[in-house]
Design a protein around this motif. Structure first.
Motif, PDB file in Angstrom:
ATOM      1  N   SER A   1     -35.899  84.107  15.105  1.00 40.46           N
ATOM      2  CA  SER A   1     -37.034  84.225  14.549  1.00 40.46           C
ATOM      3  C   SER A   1     -38.185  85.017  15.268  1.00 40.46           C
ATOM      4  CB  SER A   1     -37.755  83.213  14.106  1.00 40.46           C
ATOM      5  OG  SER A   1     -36.873  82.386  13.169  1.00 40.46           O
TER       6      SER A   1
ATOM      7  N   LYS B   1     -31.219  82.261  11.835  1.00 42.38           N
ATOM      8  CA  LYS B   1     -32.765  82.603  11.393  1.00 42.38           C
ATOM      9  C   LYS B   1     -33.042  83.834  12.038  1.00 42.38           C
ATOM     10  CE  LYS B   1     -35.614  79.447  10.927  1.00 42.38           C
ATOM     11  NZ  LYS B   1     -36.660  78.367  11.443  1.00 42.38           N
ATOM     12  N   LEU B   2     -33.393  84.974  11.216  1.00 36.86           N
ATOM     13  CA  LEU B   2     -34.066  86.151  11.655  1.00 36.86           C
ATOM     14  C   LEU B   2     -35.347  86.324  11.030  1.00 36.86           C
ATOM     15  CD1 LEU B   2     -30.719  86.634  11.547  1.00 36.86           C
ATOM     16  CD2 LEU B   2     -31.602  88.650  13.122  1.00 36.86           C
TER      17      LEU B   2
ATOM     18  N   PHE C   1     -24.062  89.424   7.608  1.00 33.77           N
ATOM     19  CA  PHE C   1     -25.098  88.177   7.636  1.00 33.77           C
ATOM     20  C   PHE C   1     -24.770  87.418   6.581  1.00 33.77           C
ATOM     21  CE2 PHE C   1     -27.514  92.127   8.726  1.00 33.77           C
ATOM     22  CZ  PHE C   1     -28.259  91.779   9.873  1.00 33.77           C
TER      23      PHE C   1
ATOM     24  N   SER D   1     -27.809  83.064   5.896  1.00 28.41           N
ATOM     25  CA  SER D   1     -29.022  83.273   6.951  1.00 28.41           C
ATOM     26  C   SER D   1     -30.272  83.504   6.275  1.00 28.41           C
ATOM     27  CB  SER D   1     -28.586  84.122   7.775  1.00 28.41           C
ATOM     28  OG  SER D   1     -27.362  83.901   8.760  1.00 28.41           O
TER      29      SER D   1
ATOM     30  N   LEU E   1     -33.324  85.834   6.565  1.00 25.52           N
ATOM     31  CA  LEU E   1     -34.148  86.953   6.921  1.00 25.52           C
ATOM     32  C   LEU E   1     -35.433  87.264   6.178  1.00 25.52           C
ATOM     33  CD1 LEU E   1     -30.808  87.604   7.447  1.00 25.52           C
ATOM     34  CD2 LEU E   1     -31.599  89.630   8.214  1.00 25.52           C
TER      35      LEU E   1
ATOM     36  N   ALA F   1     -38.307  89.719   7.476  1.00 27.37           N
ATOM     37  CA  ALA F   1     -37.911  90.873   8.460  1.00 27.37           C
ATOM     38  C   ALA F   1     -37.976  92.241   8.055  1.00 27.37           C
ATOM     39  CB  ALA F   1     -36.245  90.475   8.974  1.00 27.37           C
TER      40      ALA F   1
ATOM     41  N   LEU G   1     -33.670  87.044   1.568  1.00 26.61           N
ATOM     42  CA  LEU G   1     -34.248  88.180   1.879  1.00 26.61           C
ATOM     43  C   LEU G   1     -35.778  88.367   1.560  1.00 26.61           C
ATOM     44  CD1 LEU G   1     -31.060  90.464   1.413  1.00 26.61           C
ATOM     45  CD2 LEU G   1     -32.421  90.159   3.870  1.00 26.61           C
TER      46      LEU G   1
ATOM     47  N   THR H   1     -38.617  90.941   2.282  1.00 30.08           N
ATOM     48  CA  THR H   1     -37.943  91.601   3.450  1.00 30.08           C
ATOM     49  C   THR H   1     -38.084  93.252   3.374  1.00 30.08           C
ATOM     50  OG1 THR H   1     -36.179  90.008   4.200  1.00 30.08           O
ATOM     51  CG2 THR H   1     -35.789  92.313   4.833  1.00 30.08           C
TER      52      THR H   1
END
Length: 211
Positions: A79, A97-98, A113, A116, A118, A121, A138, A141
């Motif tokens: 993150s 986790k991003l 991916f 997960s 994001l 992001a 997402l 995102t």
């Protein structure tokens, strides 16, 4: 769509991520890293090749201009990491986790991916080729001005995502969900959508759909 998976082994010898800190050329190859915590650090031009990372945390770390090739991240937290201007090829992110990750101006090839997060992001000005987002959140995102080729969004949450100045021609989002999306009409040309999504886009355009 088939993509090239990371070339990693189950029996790589263990290493510690902090081994990179004092190296002039920070490189890790043919190894596994587990339960490493490398947060709020700055380490540019890192090179990871044939590496498996499990249960690691890299929150708020600056990895600008990094090269990841044949790397598998599993149950990792990245993150708010900075991976801008990076090269990411044959890489998998599983249960990672991003959230808020900076992935701008990067090159992605044969990347997956899976399951997960994001949200928030940023992929702006990146090139994505042979990339699969499978069961990924997402939300909000940013894909501003990206080049997408052979990219799949399978069962994703795209609510609030931004595709401004990004062509979705040939991109299939029909299995994904969203309440709103930022995208221009011309960039939707050739995008594969579900019947319900077509109605959503028509409504967003101000059309009144009658049965």
């Amino acid at each position: 769509m088939k993509i090239d998976l990371p070339k990693v082994a189950a029996d790589f010898p263990p290493r510690n991520f902090y081994d990179l800190v004092n190296e002039e050329d920070p490189t890790l190859e043919m190894c596994s890293i587990t339960h490493s915590v490398f947060e709020n650090e700055v380490l540019h031009r890192v090179r990871l090749s044939n590496v498996v990372l499990k249960n690691c945390r890299f929150n708020h770390t600056d990895f600008g201009r990094t090269d990841f090739t044949d790397v598998c991240f599993e149950n990792c937290d990245l993150s708010n990491v900075n991976l801008s201007k990076s090269s990411i090829h044959r890489v998998e992110f599983k249960n990672c986790k991003l959230v808020g990750a900076n992935l701008t101006e990067s090159s992605f090839g044969n990347v997956r991916f899976d399951n997960s997060l994001l949200n928030l992001a940023a992929f702006g000005n990146s090139k994505l080729e042979k990339v699969i987002f499978q069961d990924v959140s997402l939300k909000s995102t940013d894909f501003y001005d990206c080049k997408l080729k052979n990219v799949e969004f399978q069962l994703c949450n795209l609510d609030g995502a931004n595709f401004e100045h990004t062509s979705l021609k040939g991109i299939d989002i029909s299995s994904s969900t969203f309440d709103k999306l930022t995208v221009s009409i011309e960039d939707l040309n050739g995008c594969k959508v579900s019947t319900n999504q077509a109605v959503q886009f028509a409504t967003l355009m101000g059309l009144i759909v009658k049965d």
